[in-house]
Scaffold this active site. Structure first.
Site, mmCIF file in Angstrom:
data_model
loop_
_atom_site.group_PDB
_atom_site.id
_atom_site.type_symbol
_atom_site.label_atom_id
_atom_site.label_comp_id
_atom_site.label_asym_id
_atom_site.label_seq_id
_atom_site.Cartn_x
_atom_site.Cartn_y
_atom_site.Cartn_z
ATOM 1 N N PRO A 118 0.673 -1.378 0.024
ATOM 2 C CA PRO A 118 -0.029 0.032 -0.220
ATOM 3 C C PRO A 118 0.858 1.364 0.231
ATOM 4 O O PRO A 118 0.979 2.261 0.921
ATOM 5 C CB PRO A 118 -0.798 -0.025 1.344
ATOM 6 C CG PRO A 118 -0.011 -0.851 2.199
ATOM 7 C CD PRO A 118 0.827 -1.812 1.262
ATOM 8 N N CYS A 119 1.635 1.527 -1.143
ATOM 9 C CA CYS A 119 2.202 2.819 -1.147
ATOM 10 C C CYS A 119 1.490 4.092 -1.058
ATOM 11 O O CYS A 119 1.937 5.004 -1.177
ATOM 12 C CB CYS A 119 3.233 2.579 -2.360
ATOM 13 S SG CYS A 119 2.383 2.394 -3.753
#
Length: 158
Positions: free
Chosen positions: A120-121
Site C-alpha cells: 500500500p504505497c
C-alpha cells in the site's frame, strides 16, 4: 512459455488487472476500463477475490504470495510499506527513519511498486501530510480515493 490469463476486477476507480500464476503474483496494474475476468492462475484468482473484498470494506490486510523483490533492500522497503496500517499514513522520511533508509529510497520503492494496493504505497505521504505522487491509476486522485475509502471503512476520518 505459457502465461495464464490475468484476472481483472472492476472497481470504483477502474479495472485492476492482476497477473500471476498458480504460485505467486507478478504484477498489479490499474487501468481505466475493460472486462472483468476471473483469471487462470490460482494466485491471481485469490488476489482478485481479496481486491474485491478490500473495495467492499471487508478486508484490511492482504495475504497473497508476491514475486520477491529484486534485492534484499527492496524487500525491506516493501515490508516496511506493508506494515503501515489500514487507514493510516506515514511520511517518506518517517518510514525511512524507521528502517534506516532514505526518503528518496522509499519514494523510489513506491514509484516502482509492482503491487499497488497490496503493497500500500498510497499510505506513504509527504512531510506535513500532503499526498504527493502516486504511480497507479490516475496518480494523486487515485491515492486520495484509496485513503478516503480506508478511512471511511475504518471510521478514522472523513
Amino acid at each position: 512459455m505459457y502465461e495464464p490469463e490475468p484476472a481483472a476486477v472492476a472497481t470504483p476507480i477502474g479495472l485492476i488487472v492482476i497477473t500471476g500464476d498458480n504460485d505467486r503474483l507478478t504484477s498489479i496494474r490499474f487501468t481505466r476500463a475493460g472486462p472483468a475476468r476471473p483469471g487462470e492462475g490460482r494466485a491471481a484468482r485469490e488476489a482478485a477475490a481479496q481486491v474485491a473484498a478490500w473495495f467492499e470494506g471487508r478486508l484490511t490486510r492482504f495475504d497473497l504470495p508476491l514475486a520477491p523483490a529484486a534485492t534484499p533492500r527492496g524487500q525491506t522497503l516493501r515490508d516496511a510499506i506493508v506494515a503501515i496500517g489500514h487507514g493510516e499514513t506515514m511520511s517518506y522520511g518517517a518510514l525511512a527513519a524507521r528502517i534506516g533508509s532514505s526518503a528518496r529510497a522509499v519514494g523510489q520503492a513506491c514509484a516502482r511498486n509492482p503491487f499497488p494496493l497490496v503493497v500500500p504505497c498510497h499510505r506513504v505521504v509527504q512531510a506535513g501530510g500532503a499526498l504527493g505522487p502516486y504511480s497507479a491509476g490516475d496518480g494523486p486522485a487515485t491515492k486520495a480515493w484509496l485513503l478516503a475509502a480506508e478511512r471511511r471503512f475504518t471510521g478514522t476520518g472523513s
